[in-house]
Design a protein around this motif. Sequence first.
Motif, mmCIF file in Angstrom:
data_model
loop_
_atom_site.group_PDB
_atom_site.id
_atom_site.type_symbol
_atom_site.label_atom_id
_atom_site.label_comp_id
_atom_site.label_asym_id
_atom_site.label_seq_id
_atom_site.Cartn_x
_atom_site.Cartn_y
_atom_site.Cartn_z
ATOM 1 N N HIS A 62 118.729 12.479 -29.558
ATOM 2 C CA HIS A 62 119.472 11.973 -30.678
ATOM 3 C C HIS A 62 120.032 13.058 -31.567
ATOM 4 O O HIS A 62 120.296 14.111 -31.157
ATOM 5 C CB HIS A 62 118.226 11.399 -31.448
ATOM 6 N N HIS A 64 119.737 14.782 -34.437
ATOM 7 C CA HIS A 64 119.092 15.574 -35.083
ATOM 8 C C HIS A 64 119.730 17.180 -34.840
ATOM 9 O O HIS A 64 119.655 17.421 -33.494
ATOM 10 C CB HIS A 64 117.793 15.751 -35.611
ATOM 11 N N ASP A 66 118.320 19.856 -34.522
ATOM 12 C CA ASP A 66 117.466 20.538 -33.506
ATOM 13 C C ASP A 66 117.482 20.162 -32.100
ATOM 14 O O ASP A 66 116.970 20.975 -31.288
ATOM 15 C CB ASP A 66 116.000 20.584 -34.147
ATOM 16 N N HIS A 67 118.208 19.086 -31.879
ATOM 17 C CA HIS A 67 118.389 18.654 -30.401
ATOM 18 C C HIS A 67 119.806 18.796 -29.776
ATOM 19 O O HIS A 67 119.851 18.461 -28.540
ATOM 20 C CB HIS A 67 117.897 17.213 -30.309
ATOM 21 N N HIS A 142 112.414 6.786 -34.033
ATOM 22 C CA HIS A 142 112.707 7.814 -34.821
ATOM 23 C C HIS A 142 113.412 7.548 -35.978
ATOM 24 O O HIS A 142 113.751 6.379 -36.100
ATOM 25 C CB HIS A 142 113.287 8.898 -34.083
ATOM 26 N N ASP A 213 112.447 12.679 -30.055
ATOM 27 C CA ASP A 213 111.360 12.540 -31.209
ATOM 28 C C ASP A 213 110.983 11.135 -31.153
ATOM 29 O O ASP A 213 111.898 10.367 -31.096
ATOM 30 C CB ASP A 213 111.720 13.100 -32.432
ATOM 31 N N HIS A 249 107.052 10.888 -36.299
ATOM 32 C CA HIS A 249 106.661 11.902 -35.506
ATOM 33 C C HIS A 249 105.066 11.631 -34.824
ATOM 34 O O HIS A 249 104.724 10.533 -35.537
ATOM 35 C CB HIS A 249 106.757 13.291 -36.007
#
Length: 327
Positions: A62, A64, A66-67, A142, A213, A249
């Motif tokens: 996805h 976000h 951090d990915h 998510h 996530d 989450h």
Amino acid sequence: MKFDVTILGANSAKFAHGRHQTSQLVCHNEHLFLLDCGEGTQLQLMRYRLKMSRINQIFITHLHGDHFLGLLGLILTLHLNGRTQRLEVFGPPGLDEILAVQLRWSETALSFPLIVTPVPAGPSRTVWENEHLEVLTIPLEHRIPCNGYFFREKQGKRRLVASAIDTYGLRPQHIAMVRRGEDVYADTGELLIDHRHVTLPPHPRRSYAFCSDTRLLPQNAALLQGADLLYHEATFLHEQQDRAAATFHTTARQAAEFATLAQARRLIIGHFSSRYRELAPLLDEARTYFASTHLAEEGVTFDIPYPDQEADASSAAAAPWAEPVQA
Ligand SMILES: [Zn+2]
Ligand SMILES: [Zn+2]
């Protein structure tokens, strides 16, 4: 046939406590696949001497940061290294546009074909396959559209007993037949070779499921039933279950309960909240509900052995596809 997963990062949201954001390297039969690409992923690949040039498929869950924020840096490094082999990226709709804008405004003409395939959220489907392996999406829920990925081996052929080649005088066409489970007959109709005498059943199919996530989705247990190795995000301890629910989450306890429901053989938990400097409480909580739980620790490679072989987790540096150490 080799099948393993190396953890490159497993912190949520941001770099904290020496932990990087999500990324993993999957190796199957010498093919390398990257799963998510948080910031700094290319540095982690270098740190553990893993051959980024041999990655041909990248799967993004996805959008976000951090990915996927490490993706462009990795692509540009491959370009500067003179890569010519095509690179396939699978990810949410919009990722193709994000990459194209950056490349257009930096006037970068990549040295290799970059094929970005949008993978919309929705029911599970196969997004990539070869002779031995298929990669399916795992529907996740998510705050924004998100897919996990399920690496599942295809059914292999029967295994030839090596000594049978001489004993029975097997020719190549005989070997192909008995491995398909066919017997060999003479023109007269006489049975010459019973395939059960010269072959063993195929190895059981192995699988790896990557779920990050997401909020807890018990309905995915059917799709992932019996997974040999399951990675499930466990951002919070269960005392934070309300916060986990509000942010879509999962807690460590929920990840473990999902592993039980899916009858997974082993569980890796990760995507740790930066609020946790120490991870032992998350591991302890998960192990209360699913004993065979491990932390996603950077640099660790989790082997996925055939069920009749011993499970093992060993250092990434020992992997035969690692770069030789530079003097
Ligand atoms: Zn995340
Ligand atoms: Zn996220």
